[in-house]
Design a protein around this motif. Sequence first.
Motif, PDB file in Angstrom:
ATOM      1  N   GLY A  65      15.970  -8.757 -30.587  1.00  0.00           N
ATOM      2  CA  GLY A  65      17.070  -8.222 -29.788  1.00  0.00           C
ATOM      3  C   GLY A  65      17.493  -9.161 -28.690  1.00  0.00           C
ATOM      4  N   ALA A  66      18.468  -8.691 -27.925  1.00  0.00           N
ATOM      5  CA  ALA A  66      18.875  -9.434 -26.731  1.00  0.00           C
ATOM      6  C   ALA A  66      17.663  -9.527 -25.809  1.00  0.00           C
ATOM      7  CB  ALA A  66      20.005  -8.684 -26.037  1.00  0.00           C
ATOM      8  N   ASP A  67      17.665 -10.499 -24.912  1.00  0.00           N
ATOM      9  CA  ASP A  67      16.561 -10.620 -23.963  1.00  0.00           C
ATOM     10  C   ASP A  67      16.821  -9.627 -22.828  1.00  0.00           C
ATOM     11  OD1 ASP A  67      14.750 -11.267 -22.036  1.00  0.00           O
ATOM     12  OD2 ASP A  67      14.831 -13.425 -22.449  1.00  0.00           O
ATOM     13  N   ILE A  68      16.036  -8.563 -22.834  1.00  0.00           N
ATOM     14  CA  ILE A  68      16.301  -7.467 -21.892  1.00  0.00           C
ATOM     15  C   ILE A  68      16.152  -7.939 -20.446  1.00  0.00           C
ATOM     16  CG2 ILE A  68      15.686  -5.081 -21.286  1.00  0.00           C
ATOM     17  CD1 ILE A  68      14.360  -4.889 -24.080  1.00  0.00           C
ATOM     18  N   THR A  69      15.301  -8.928 -20.247  1.00  0.00           N
ATOM     19  CA  THR A  69      15.084  -9.399 -18.867  1.00  0.00           C
ATOM     20  C   THR A  69      16.329 -10.104 -18.316  1.00  0.00           C
ATOM     21  OG1 THR A  69      14.177 -11.469 -19.666  1.00  0.00           O
ATOM     22  CG2 THR A  69      12.595  -9.720 -19.181  1.00  0.00           C
ATOM     23  N   GLY A 104      18.172  -4.681 -32.745  1.00  0.00           N
ATOM     24  CA  GLY A 104      19.249  -4.855 -31.784  1.00  0.00           C
ATOM     25  C   GLY A 104      20.077  -6.090 -32.092  1.00  0.00           C
ATOM     26  N   PRO A 127      17.902  -0.285 -31.969  1.00  0.00           N
ATOM     27  CA  PRO A 127      17.272   0.675 -31.048  1.00  0.00           C
ATOM     28  C   PRO A 127      17.848   0.652 -29.638  1.00  0.00           C
ATOM     29  CG  PRO A 127      15.915  -1.286 -31.216  1.00  0.00           C
ATOM     30  CD  PRO A 127      17.137  -1.533 -32.060  1.00  0.00           C
ATOM     31  N   LEU A 131      17.356   2.131 -24.880  1.00  0.00           N
ATOM     32  CA  LEU A 131      17.508   1.421 -23.606  1.00  0.00           C
ATOM     33  C   LEU A 131      18.766   1.903 -22.884  1.00  0.00           C
ATOM     34  CD1 LEU A 131      16.740  -2.166 -24.975  1.00  0.00           C
ATOM     35  CD2 LEU A 131      15.194  -0.734 -23.657  1.00  0.00           C
ATOM     36  N   LEU A 133      21.692   1.999 -24.175  1.00  0.00           N
ATOM     37  CA  LEU A 133      22.781   1.089 -24.551  1.00  0.00           C
ATOM     38  C   LEU A 133      23.314   1.427 -25.932  1.00  0.00           C
ATOM     39  CD1 LEU A 133      21.094  -2.271 -23.500  1.00  0.00           C
ATOM     40  CD2 LEU A 133      22.956  -1.099 -22.305  1.00  0.00           C
ATOM     41  N   PRO A 135      24.663  -0.798 -29.579  1.00  0.00           N
ATOM     42  CA  PRO A 135      24.630  -2.152 -30.133  1.00  0.00           C
ATOM     43  C   PRO A 135      25.915  -2.877 -29.721  1.00  0.00           C
ATOM     44  CG  PRO A 135      24.044  -0.517 -31.786  1.00  0.00           C
ATOM     45  CD  PRO A 135      24.596   0.229 -30.617  1.00  0.00           C
ATOM     46  N   PHE A 279      11.132   1.138 -20.609  1.00  0.00           N
ATOM     47  CA  PHE A 279      10.655   0.218 -21.659  1.00  0.00           C
ATOM     48  C   PHE A 279       9.538  -0.669 -21.103  1.00  0.00           C
ATOM     49  CE2 PHE A 279      10.721  -3.957 -23.699  1.00  0.00           C
ATOM     50  CZ  PHE A 279      10.649  -3.626 -25.048  1.00  0.00           C
ATOM     51  N   PHE A 280       9.769  -1.263 -19.950  1.00  0.00           N
ATOM     52  CA  PHE A 280       8.747  -2.156 -19.390  1.00  0.00           C
ATOM     53  C   PHE A 280       7.559  -1.358 -18.847  1.00  0.00           C
ATOM     54  CE2 PHE A 280      12.468  -5.035 -19.304  1.00  0.00           C
ATOM     55  CZ  PHE A 280      11.950  -6.014 -20.123  1.00  0.00           C
TER      56      PHE A 280
END
Length: 696
Positions: A65-69, A104, A127, A131, A133, A135, A279-280
């Motif tokens: 997925g995208a980098d959530i950070t 994602g 998914p 989060l 969000l 897609p 999530f984290f």
Amino acid sequence: MTAINEVTDLVVEGDIAVLTLNSPPVNALSAKVRDGIFNGIEQAVGDDAVKAVVLICDGRTFIAGADITEFGGAQTGASLFEAQAMIEGSSKPVVAAIHGTALGGGLEVALTCHYRIGVPSAKCGLPEVNLGLLPGAGGTQRLPRIVGVEKALEFMTSGTHVPANACLEIGLLDEMAAEGNLRSDAIAFAQKLVAEGRPLNKVRDLNDKVEAARGKPEIFANFRKSIARKTRGFKAPEAIIQCVEAAVDESFDDGIKVEQALFRDLVTGDQSAAQRHVFFAERQCWKIPDVPKDTATIPVEKVGIIGAGTMGGGIAMNFASAGYPVTIVETKQDALDRGLGVVRANYERSAKRGRFTMEEAEARIARITGTLSLEDLADCDLVIEAVFENMKIKKEIFGNLDRIVKQGAILASNTSALNIDEIATATTRPEAVIGLHFFSPANVMRLLEVVRADHTSKDVINTSMQIAKKIGKIAALVGVCPGFVGNRILGRRQAMAQRLMFEGTMPWDVDRVLFGFGFPMGPFAMSDLAGLDIGWNKEASKGETIRDVLCEMDRRGQKTGAGYYDYDENRNANPSPVTEKIINEFVDKSGINKRSYTDEEILQRCLFPMINEGAKLLEEGMAIRSSDIDIVWINGYGWPAYRGGPMFYGDLVGLDKVLAGMKELEAELGAEFKPAALLEKLVAEGKKFSDVPPKG
Ligand code: 3HC
């Protein structure tokens, strides 16, 4: 081999270029990964010797997925859209080779490839909904073009990880590779595409499936209805539905515009911030600073449970479902039979609902053995006591366990309130004693409070956390104090709800506000469900409290058709004139000033003391970090995930506001509402709960 950048390599084998991403832990689409894809594909396509490209990942997974950070920060390098356009616009076929999970943005990248191949153990999913969000890299427009509108809606609003064989069936994968042979099978597949002159499949150009849903608004109306209850309060599912409506009604490019606008709203909103925090938090809670990963564990092969009541039976089911043989002890045969009967009925019901086969239900039931003898627990590696809350009885049981159970075993109590240190004094091995506080129904609720007593050994803590994971729980390590983390905070909310009632606010008004906030039900509806007579004694009752009066009138909750509320024959709750009269009489008699509060005031009065109690738990070291408290409340008490838990919520509304609210309550109601020292300190320093370093 050419290194495109630190995380991307390009190698040409024959006439196939293999572009490999290697960005641990999960190949998330960071700036480097996006750059790697963009430049790597560009270079491969520009190489005359190359006829097709395979996009593959090293490590445990395809792009997850995208980098959530990176959310919320400034974006550098190629955008995801640019990387995807480079793939989709390539003049040579690009094949995504999938292992692990394509999730994602990862799956959205794969959907811009012209073909997809995966190993049988791979899974695909969008998914983002988890989060908060949707897609946002074309997924809402491309997925329905492959799998159809209904499946796409289900897929994206559930966020399910779909196994490879099912992906093959619905057209998400074009080809299955042999397990462990992805790279060479993907190259062979690419060679075949070239040899057969297969076209550059662009998902964006497939229109049949979206056109089939055009002019059928009932598809969306029905779908909205089907998920309404489960998704109440969440913004992302509705936004996803609107994107799919756009996929049906608009051109691909206009659909993308709708997706982008709605994604921007979500990604900058509080709900997604809260759900990303969760999530984290769910990953942090396993990390215990003074119990490192390499701490020894105790092998657990056989589990003993004491008590076949609702709790004991539910706990036993967790272990039996995870494959552990379980011995369950009761004092009387009829209680044992009843308990095992309930376990059987639960498993059979789940099998009938299609959760697993009847054979699986039988296998799980067969793992549980009932006995009337504590001696049968001698060879258990883990024993969990789940009898009613009575210190004397618990100490007696632990004294017996100390005598009976083999050395090295873990001796756990499921107490929700009693002092584990005191329970441990009944044994000669307090280092083996720990609290494992399950939540009812124990086979369903995800939360486990692991309670560390003064002498609990690190091995026992580490093993308990590992076991929690194995039985599918989410665990938070907490300290010994009355109510531990969850119930101590609950106590503050209950006390305030009662206080509001004594000032003349009706139970249904408190419940309405908390339900509106996102709790599954308010405190009074919860009392009615549990039964008002829990802990109430008819003989001792003197009509001194509202509860006494209600119980004396046989208004004991849902089970008697009335409690705080009146219930109709379908158990629908209605505000009760009887309760209202009783409350008003109490208020008049008590001399307390009758007050009326706005909804916002009711909310703050209920929530701020909870946040304040969380701060006290943190300063006392009863929780390792504030996000663990959030985990407890989301998974054990129905705090809505889109509000991130009480501590996140405190940070969000502003700790200065919480402090001011607590000071008002203290002035009005006394020392019980004194602001936590930590709250004062953080406000003075301009910090948040999330700035407090983990304890230990
Ligand atoms: N971004 C940043 N970090 C991530 C990440 C992501 N997308 N996914 C996982 N990580 C990190 C985790 O925080 C964890 O870090 P830690 O070791 O420091 O705690 C580490 O990677 C390993 O993750 P897990 O512990 O979860 O490892 P598992 O092997 O148990 O699970 C996984 C792997 C199934 C990939 C799981 O991590 C996961 O579900 N990740 C999130 C997937 C996801 O939600 N993707 C969508 C992102 S949003 C998006 O793509 C938007 C797009 O539409 C534009």
